[in-house]
Design a protein around this motif. Structure first.
Motif, short mmCIF file in Angstrom:
data_model
loop_
_atom_site.label_atom_id
_atom_site.label_comp_id
_atom_site.label_asym_id
_atom_site.label_seq_id
_atom_site.Cartn_x
_atom_site.Cartn_y
_atom_site.Cartn_z
N ARG A 84 10.50 -1.15 -12.37
CA ARG A 84 10.02 -0.65 -11.82
C ARG A 84 8.03 -1.12 -11.62
O ARG A 84 8.00 -1.84 -12.78
N LEU A 85 7.76 -1.21 -10.11
CA LEU A 85 5.68 -0.82 -10.80
C LEU A 85 5.45 0.10 -11.47
O LEU A 85 6.26 1.34 -10.96
N ALA A 86 5.13 0.21 -11.80
CA ALA A 86 3.60 1.24 -12.45
C ALA A 86 2.15 0.93 -11.59
O ALA A 86 1.47 -0.46 -11.25
N THR A 87 1.40 2.30 -11.60
CA THR A 87 -0.22 2.11 -11.27
C THR A 87 -0.77 2.86 -12.41
O THR A 87 -0.14 4.63 -12.39
N ARG A 88 -2.21 1.66 -12.57
CA ARG A 88 -2.60 2.56 -13.27
C ARG A 88 -4.12 3.14 -12.86
O ARG A 88 -4.72 2.16 -11.87
N LYS A 89 -4.53 4.19 -12.64
CA LYS A 89 -6.02 4.51 -11.54
C LYS A 89 -7.44 5.17 -12.14
O LYS A 89 -6.57 5.92 -13.20
N GLN A 90 -8.19 4.76 -11.74
CA GLN A 90 -9.54 6.03 -11.70
C GLN A 90 -9.78 5.89 -11.01
O GLN A 90 -10.14 5.21 -10.41
N GLU A 91 -10.95 6.97 -10.68
CA GLU A 91 -11.47 6.99 -9.87
C GLU A 91 -12.98 6.61 -9.88
O GLU A 91 -13.77 6.69 -8.28
N THR A 92 -13.40 6.66 -11.19
CA THR A 92 -15.42 6.32 -10.88
C THR A 92 -15.66 4.95 -12.49
O THR A 92 -14.95 5.35 -13.34
N THR A 219 -5.85 -7.58 -12.66
CA THR A 219 -7.31 -7.60 -11.37
C THR A 219 -6.93 -5.73 -10.76
O THR A 219 -5.78 -5.04 -11.07
N SER A 220 -8.01 -5.46 -10.73
CA SER A 220 -8.27 -4.09 -10.31
C SER A 220 -8.44 -4.42 -9.21
O SER A 220 -9.34 -4.59 -8.21
N LEU A 221 -7.76 -3.42 -7.80
CA LEU A 221 -7.82 -2.96 -7.05
C LEU A 221 -9.57 -2.01 -6.36
O LEU A 221 -9.38 -1.05 -7.29
N PRO A 222 -10.09 -1.63 -5.44
CA PRO A 222 -11.15 -0.98 -5.70
C PRO A 222 -10.72 0.10 -4.08
O PRO A 222 -11.48 0.66 -4.26
N PHE A 223 -9.60 0.99 -5.22
CA PHE A 223 -8.91 1.79 -3.76
C PHE A 223 -8.61 3.13 -5.54
O PHE A 223 -8.73 2.63 -6.72
N THR A 224 -8.68 4.57 -4.95
CA THR A 224 -8.25 5.68 -6.20
C THR A 224 -6.92 6.55 -5.08
O THR A 224 -6.55 7.13 -6.10
N HIS A 225 -6.53 6.10 -4.39
CA HIS A 225 -5.22 6.08 -3.52
C HIS A 225 -4.71 5.25 -2.89
O HIS A 225 -5.12 4.76 -2.21
N GLN A 226 -2.99 4.84 -2.45
CA GLN A 226 -2.48 4.51 -1.91
C GLN A 226 -3.06 4.17 -0.10
O GLN A 226 -2.62 3.43 0.40
N ASP A 227 -3.23 5.81 -0.17
CA ASP A 227 -3.63 6.07 1.50
C ASP A 227 -4.58 5.23 1.32
O ASP A 227 -4.53 4.48 3.16
N GLN A 228 -5.28 4.38 1.30
CA GLN A 228 -6.42 3.40 1.01
C GLN A 228 -5.84 2.37 1.73
O GLN A 228 -6.91 1.32 2.49
N PHE A 229 -4.78 1.98 1.38
CA PHE A 229 -4.52 0.64 1.79
C PHE A 229 -3.01 0.54 2.28
O PHE A 229 -2.72 -0.43 3.17
N ILE A 230 -2.37 1.20 2.39
CA ILE A 230 -0.56 1.20 2.92
C ILE A 230 -0.84 1.38 4.40
O ILE A 230 -1.68 2.89 5.10
#
Length: 453
Positions: A84-92, A219-230
């Motif tokens: 499956r896919l997974a996401t690792r994210k950070q706010e700042t 590669t990192s995308l400049p987002f913090t939540h999927q709602d910003q690009f879905i």
């Protein structure tokens, strides 16, 4: 036709036959080739077989069990398909890293379904029957859904006298080259008697990711939540789907005509057929003479990079190139002129162009809205007649036809297949609005090309 209701009988999840080594449990990071298409749909392709008449006691139960076991053995080689896919994210600073996580491996989905239709019901109808869409799973899924949905789902639909094997694969994980590589390996293992050697395959996949020199492999995308690009696709247009066959002779004539008109030998068969489709579809649309018209082709970047990637590179390193002109110019010139516009677009998409695009994407990472990729004045050519679809037999003999599913279709979308007889022949799945399909079937240039069959 009799009842067109596809009944799902059973479903399960198939895991790799053998435990994964520690090396194969490492994250597989997505690249700039794949990340822009998080909103894209799964890719859906399948093969239609007749039940083998020479096997009097053909057992669907035994066949399905053999399919499941061989799929499990194949997933040992193609283990990301069970993950499956997974996401690792950070706010700042904002960081959103999406990757394939082989540690989370619930398996590929396997569905068995039945329908009271014959092979003839599927093939003799003028338009592709809408029931074919029900031969595939995950019709509403987008690639980002691979966090919770399987990255691969196989649906085996039993017809009265046939069997359809349809695959829905997450397009971030596999393009057409990779999907048919997997299908060929599965068919190879299905027919293999070499159980003692762990089901070896002739072409093991390569999972090491391509990375632009000097770039971070993560590669990192400049987002913090999927709602910003879905952005899920809107309800699709009511289009007609129809297959047209170009024999070896028809393709050869089109290629020769295109090259003769341009006094060259560099225009390929695919470019010549694409040029014909571009001209004829543009004509039946009755666009304003001064309006822009585009022919887009999906191409693999494997051979365009230096050093090139192997065909066994498993991923989705694809791009889109296009020839652009005005309707007036396209109609004023011949087939060769249009084919040369396409050829030049393909030829110019070299190592330098690919890496320049990747560098620009790194500077401004984007995730596409899929509705924006299909424009009204575009003829969009996907898949390839070079894929060895009919080499995948699963003990049933050569498939009688290849078909696609519900997704990734719009007015002007053309999907290329090899002709069943080989020899450079092609089948083209044409998707058009009803009035345009009616016009295409009466278009003199198109009809003449088809009649060369």
């Amino acid at each position: 036709m009799t009842s067109q209701t596809v009944r799902r009988v059973s479903e399960c999840f198939i895991k790799p036959l053998h435990d994964l080594s520690q090396d194969t449990k490492q994250p597989i990071y997505l690249t700039p080739f794949e990340l822009p298409f998080l909103n894209g749909n799964y890719s859906q392709k399948g093969l239609l077989f007749t039940k083998p008449p020479e096997i009097q006691d053909f057992s669907i139960t035994d066949f399905l069990e053999h399919l499941r076991h061989s799929l499990s053995a194949t997933l040992t080689h193609f283990y990301p398909l069970a993950a499956r896919l997974a996401t690792r994210k950070q706010e700042t600073p904002p960081s959103y890293v999406i990757y394939i996580d082989p540690e989370n491996s619930p398996g590929a989905k396997f569905v068995y379904a039945t329908v009271d239709l014959t092979v003839s019901d599927i093939l003799t109808a003028g338009d592709v029957p809408s029931v074919v869409h029900s031969f595939f799973d995950l019709n509403d899924a987008i690639n980002h859904d691979g966090h919770t949905l399987p990255l691969l789902s196989i649906q085996v639909t039993e017809l009265t006298d046939g069997i359809f094997i349809g695959g829905s694969v997450n397009h971030l994980l596999a393009d057409g080259t990779s999907f048919w590589h997997f299908m060929a390996a599965w068919s190879e293992i299905f027919t293999s008697k070499d159980h003692k050697n762990g089901y070896l395959i002739s072409r093991p996949p390569i999972f090491k990711r391509w990375v632009l020199e000097g770039s971070d492999p993560i590669t990192s995308l400049p987002f913090t939540h999927q709602d910003q690009f879905i952005a899920r696709s809107e309800k699709p247009q009511l289009i007609k789907e129809r297959f047209f066959h170009f024999s070896t002779a028809a393709v050869s004539k089109l290629k020769a005509k295109a090259n003769n008109e341009c006094n060259t030998q560099k225009i390929s068969s695919l470019q010549a057929v694409s040029a014909l489709l571009w001209r004829c579809v543009t004509r039946v649309r009755h666009q304003a003479p001064n309006s822009e018209t585009v022919c887009k082709l999906v191409v693999s970047n494997r051979r365009r990079l230096k050093p090139p990637l192997f065909d066994d590179y498993f991923g989705s390193p694809i791009d889109t190139v296009g020839g652009t002109t005005t309707v007036e110019d396209l109609m004023a010139h011949g087939l060769g002129w249009a084919a040369l516009r396409i050829h030049e677009a393909v030829a110019n998409h070299n190592d330098e162009a690919v890496k320049k695009w990747v560098e620009s994407w790194y500077k401004n990472p984007v995730v596409y809205k899929i509705n924006g990729l299909f424009h009204p004045n575009t003829t969009h050519i996907g898949s390839s007649p070079r894929f060895d679809m009919y080499g995948c037999e699963f003990g049933l003999g050569k498939a009688v036809a290849a078909r696609s599913g519900f997704v990734n279709k719009a007015d002007g979308k053309m999907t290329m297949y090899p002709g069943r007889e080989g020899g450079g022949s092609m089948d083209v799945e044409v998707c058009l609005l009803p009035e345009y399909m009616m016009g295409l079937e009466c278009d003199q240039e198109f009809v003449t090309a088809i009649k060369n069959n």
